[in-house]
Each structure stands twice: as C-alpha cells, then as structure tokens.
Design an enzyme around this catalytic site. Structure first.
Site, short mmCIF file in Angstrom:
data_model
loop_
_atom_site.label_atom_id
_atom_site.label_comp_id
_atom_site.label_asym_id
_atom_site.label_seq_id
_atom_site.Cartn_x
_atom_site.Cartn_y
_atom_site.Cartn_z
CG ASN A 71 -1.69 1.24 1.43
OD1 ASN A 71 -1.83 2.04 0.50
ND2 ASN A 71 -2.24 1.43 2.63
CD1 TRP A 72 3.29 1.16 -3.14
CD2 TRP A 72 3.33 2.56 -4.89
NE1 TRP A 72 3.96 0.54 -4.17
CE2 TRP A 72 4.00 1.38 -5.27
CE3 TRP A 72 3.23 3.58 -5.84
CZ2 TRP A 72 4.56 1.19 -6.52
CZ3 TRP A 72 3.80 3.40 -7.10
CH2 TRP A 72 4.45 2.21 -7.43
CE LYS A 73 0.26 3.31 4.99
NZ LYS A 73 0.06 3.46 6.39
N GLY B 233 2.68 -1.22 4.39
CA GLY B 233 2.57 0.20 4.07
C GLY B 233 3.93 0.77 3.71
CD GLU C 184 -3.71 -2.80 7.44
OE1 GLU C 184 -2.50 -2.85 7.18
OE2 GLU C 184 -4.44 -1.90 7.04
N GLY D 80 1.95 2.32 11.12
CA GLY D 80 2.83 3.50 11.18
C GLY D 80 3.81 3.46 12.35
CG HIS E 187 -5.94 1.66 5.03
ND1 HIS E 187 -5.49 2.60 5.93
CD2 HIS E 187 -4.92 0.77 4.89
CE1 HIS E 187 -4.26 2.30 6.30
NE2 HIS E 187 -3.89 1.20 5.69
P1 PGA Z 1 2.61 0.36 7.83
O1 PGA Z 1 1.14 0.58 7.25
O2 PGA Z 1 3.13 -0.91 7.22
O3 PGA Z 1 3.37 1.58 7.37
O4 PGA Z 1 2.49 0.25 9.31
C1 PGA Z 1 0.29 -0.50 7.06
C2 PGA Z 1 -0.96 -0.06 6.35
O5 PGA Z 1 -1.28 1.13 6.37
O6 PGA Z 1 -1.67 -0.86 5.75
#
Ligand code: PGA
Length: 257
Positions: free
Chosen positions: A14-16, A238, A171, A177, A103
């Site tokens: 997930n590149w956000k 992420g 999650e 994060g 999400h």
């Molecule tokens: P992260 O995020 O791997 O940076 O903790 C996971 C996600 O948002 O799905």
C-alpha cells in the site's frame, strides 16, 4: 488443519499517498519490476499505488506477469455526479483487479462501517477483488466487540457467493505506522475470530478458503514471524512497500514458507 486458504500467500503493498512526484513513482515501479521478476510461486503480489499513479504503474509493471494492480479505495456508486470520486468501472478500465476497502486511514477520515459495507458491495458487484481492512484502534476495553462490529457490518453486505473473492486484512490501528507490530500469536487470534464470523455468514467452505492477512508495522525486520505463522495468509505492507528492495525481499521470504 482448521483452515485452508489454498496455501497461497499474499503480499500487498500500500503506497498510501506516495511517491510525491511522477519521476519517483516511475523509479519505484521500475525497481519493483526488477525485484519481482523472480517472484516465487504460490505468492500473490498486489501493488496499490495512489489513483494518479495507477496507469503509470500498470504500463511499467505489465501487471499480469509480475503482480496484480490494486487501488486504495473506490466509491460506492458506479457513476453519477460525485466530484472527486473514482468508480469501480473506471478502475477496471485501467486494469485494476484489487481494491483496499475500509483502510483505517480512510475510516479515520470519517468512513463508517456502513459506508465501508457499501463500498465492499460495490467492489464485488463490479468484479473487483476487495481487500477489506479491519482492526481495533486500541487494545483497551472490549476491543473484540469493536472488531466484531466492523466485520459483521461488512460481511452483511455480501452474499456467500460474493465472498469467493474476499480477502480480509487484520490491521490493528495502533500498530500501523509504528515500529511495533502485533505479535503473530495475537494476530492469529484475531484472524481466527474474523474467520469465525465468516463461517457464520458464508459457511465453512468459503470461510476456510478466505485469506486473512496481517498489516501494521510489517517491516524488513518484523516480517519473518508473520511469514512463518500458519493461519496468517500474508501481509499488507505500508511504508516498507515504498522500498522496492525491501518489498522484494518480503515477497521472497513468503516464498520460503
Ligand atoms: P505500515 O502501514 O506498514 O506503514 O504500518 C500499514 C498499512 O497502512 O496498511
């Protein structure tokens, strides 16, 4: 064995809201092509760039060969006057096959369980494979009840036949994060809990085959135990998915299990 998701493992990136410019997005996609060339069998890889980089990623990564293309969200109506929204048919016409739904970062912006359920129904109706994200915000109080509400509301939007393609990502929001993921044991407990509701709603066969992934602080140094954990069918990554070498190493790690 208490479940059988077909022994397929999933690694979803997930590149956000990144990268911030086109050149960097191209570089990331090109590096991923190199990394994923040797993708191990029985590992299904999905990359979810922001909407604006979907075409670019598709063109560079020639998706059918390396991995599947996912979006990070979809609107719950197929068409109409909805400024700023993106429909499921639009995504499909770009070659998108998967979509993250619910999400926690979208829930944090106001998406309710009901809206998530509508988006889930839209995704399956359009033939997309939804990756439904659920997870409690904290481990205080009756967090199972919080999780149950998310899961039951979402599952209620689907008929058993719709669940054939459903992927769920557990999650815990407190881990996303951060540097500290949930423990594989506790993530497994949550996965079993989720599968129990799937069983009630969709029946044993579909519930047993439904992939349940873990996400939240899956990093180069934390991925190992999740790759080994039976009952967890993969990871949603992420931050670490923005580093092609790290993401490629994670994919290979799942190939070893
Ligand atoms: P992260 O995020 O791997 O940076 O903790 C996971 C996600 O948002 O799905």
């Amino acid at each position: 064995m208490f479940y059988d998701s077909g022994s397929m493992k999933y690694v979803v990136g997930n590149w956000k809201m990144a990268p911030q410019d086109r050149r960097k997005a191209e570089t990331l996609a090109q590096s991923l092509v190199q990394e994923l060339r040797a993708r191990p069998p029985r590992v299904s890889v999905v990359v979810c760039p922001p909407f604006v980089w979907l075409s670019l990623a598709r063109d560079i990564m020639t998706f059918s060969e390396f991995c599947a293309l996912g979006a990070q969200d979809v609107f719950f109506k197929p068409q109409g006057p909805y400024t700023g929204e993106i429909s499921a048919p639009m995504l499909q016409s770009l070659g998108v096959s998967h979509v993250l739904i619910g999400h926690s970062e979208r829930r944090g912006l106001g998406e309710t369980n009901t809206l998530v359920a509508e988006k889930l129904a839209m995704a399956v109706a359009a033939g997309l494979t939804p990756i439904l994200c659920v997870g409690e915000t904290s481990r205080e109080g009756d967090w199972y009840a919080f999780l149950r509400e998310q899961v039951e509301t979402a599952f209620a939007a689907l008929q058993p036949r719709d669940a054939e393609r459903l992927i769920v990502a557990y999650e815990p929001v407190w881990a996303i994060g951060s540097d500290t993921p949930d423990t594989p044991d506790s993530a497994l407990t949550a996965a079993i809990f989720i599968r129990k509701f799937a069983r009630e709603r969709f029946g044993d066969r579909l519930a047993e085959r439904m992939p349940v992934l873990y996400g939240g602080a899956v990093l180069q140094e934390t991925v190992g135990p999740f790759a080994m954990q039976e009952g967890i069918d993969g990871v949603l990554v992420g931050r670490a998915s923005l580093d092609a070498a790290v993401f490629g190493a994670m994919v290979r790690r799942f190939g070893e299990t």
